[in-house]
Write a protein that holds these residues in place. Structure first.
Motif, PDB file in Angstrom:
ATOM      1  N   PHE A   3       0.843  -1.113   0.145  1.00  0.00           N
ATOM      2  CA  PHE A   3      -0.019   0.088   0.204  1.00  0.00           C
ATOM      3  C   PHE A   3       0.929   1.271   0.091  1.00  0.00           C
ATOM      4  O   PHE A   3       0.413   2.458  -0.782  1.00  0.00           O
ATOM      5  CB  PHE A   3      -1.072   0.076   1.097  1.00  0.00           C
ATOM      6  N   SER A   4       2.000   1.171   0.925  1.00  0.00           N
ATOM      7  CA  SER A   4       2.987   2.360   0.844  1.00  0.00           C
ATOM      8  C   SER A   4       3.542   2.784  -0.549  1.00  0.00           C
ATOM      9  O   SER A   4       3.642   3.828  -1.003  1.00  0.00           O
ATOM     10  CB  SER A   4       3.873   2.273   1.940  1.00  0.00           C
ATOM     11  N   TRP A   6       2.038   1.916  -3.488  1.00  0.00           N
ATOM     12  CA  TRP A   6       1.083   2.179  -4.319  1.00  0.00           C
ATOM     13  C   TRP A   6       0.759   3.879  -4.144  1.00  0.00           C
ATOM     14  O   TRP A   6       0.478   4.346  -5.010  1.00  0.00           O
ATOM     15  CB  TRP A   6      -0.224   1.464  -3.979  1.00  0.00           C
ATOM     16  N   ILE A   7       0.510   4.188  -2.690  1.00  0.00           N
ATOM     17  CA  ILE A   7       0.655   5.521  -2.363  1.00  0.00           C
ATOM     18  C   ILE A   7       1.440   6.496  -3.083  1.00  0.00           C
ATOM     19  O   ILE A   7       1.116   7.472  -3.759  1.00  0.00           O
ATOM     20  CB  ILE A   7       0.409   5.753  -0.940  1.00  0.00           C
ATOM     21  N   PHE A  10       0.630   6.331  -6.908  1.00  0.00           N
ATOM     22  CA  PHE A  10      -0.569   7.284  -6.945  1.00  0.00           C
ATOM     23  C   PHE A  10      -0.364   9.037  -7.110  1.00  0.00           C
ATOM     24  O   PHE A  10      -0.867   9.444  -7.834  1.00  0.00           O
ATOM     25  CB  PHE A  10      -1.559   6.942  -5.872  1.00  0.00           C
ATOM     26  N   THR A 157      -4.254   2.411 -11.979  1.00  0.00           N
ATOM     27  CA  THR A 157      -4.091   3.943 -11.185  1.00  0.00           C
ATOM     28  C   THR A 157      -3.770   5.084 -12.278  1.00  0.00           C
ATOM     29  O   THR A 157      -4.436   6.102 -12.237  1.00  0.00           O
ATOM     30  CB  THR A 157      -2.834   3.586 -10.540  1.00  0.00           C
TER      31      THR A 157
END
Length: 211
Positions: A3-4, A6-7, A10, A157
């Motif tokens: 997730f980190s 991906w952030i 993003f 994304t």
């Protein structure tokens, strides 16, 4: 993809989508010529073009384009030629005054599939985009994990951010429809966007393969 990670990607995706380029010019040109609802189909094509680029990079063809002078030149000059075609076409577009979506109904609409195809061509035939993705995407990949799922996340994304950003560009240009009161104003805007396409084509023509 964590997730980190991906952030971070993003956030990078917003910068990629917001950066001025052929896609932004194409989106605004479509919004100006066709209004938001119809012109937004150009953005669908732009997103498909991005996904095509990701597939190219994912299967390794991107590395070929980045390292082969011939492959790079073929794709590069095809992109330049297409952008020049769009520029000339926009420059010569009829100077019909458009003041609202209702007034636009009297104009012969370009088929949606043609707008999608035009958008796809703008992003798909662009070696600069391929090289850029080759430089950016690997930084967010975990090579110890299956790559297919990670590429899907990356594609989704980038697609999402581009849909949002290009909606803004298209809507901004479409709002100009309500301010156009004369054929002269429409001609000036057509020629402005035509010149922008030519300018982007010239920038692409100066882009060189790294190394």
């Amino acid at each position: 993809m964590d997730f980190s990670v991906w952030i971070a990607f993003f956030a990078a995706s917003w910068a990629i989508s917001l950066s001025p380029g052929a896609g932004a010019v194409a989106a605004m040109s479509a919004g100006l010529a066709h209004g938001f609802r119809h012109g937004y189909f150009m953005t669908l094509g732009l997103v498909l073009g991005i996904w095509t680029q990701i597939v190219v990079v994912g299967v390794g063809l991107g590395a070929l384009i980045a390292t082969s002078s011939l492959a790079f030149a073929v794709v590069k000059w095809a992109g330049v030629a297409y952008l020049l075609y769009l520029g000339v076409r926009q420059w010569r577009a009829p100077a019909a005054p458009l003041v609202s979506d209702e007034a636009q109904a009297g104009v012969v609409a370009v088929p949606r599939r043609k707008l999608v195809l035009r958008g796809w061509m703008v992003n798909a035939v662009n070696p600069k985009g391929t090289v850029f993705l080759l430089a950016v995407v690997p930084q967010f990949l975990d090579l110890a994990r299956p790559l297919g799922g990670q590429y899907l996340v990356i594609a989704a994304t980038l697609g999402f951010t581009d849909l949002v950003v290009m909606a803004g560009y298209t809507a901004l240009a479409a709002r100009l429809l309500r301010t156009l009161r004369s054929a002269r104003q429409m001609q000036a805007l057509n020629r402005t966007f035509g010149a922008l396409f030519v300018f982007v084509a010239m920038l692409l023509a100066t882009f060189k393969r790294a190394g």
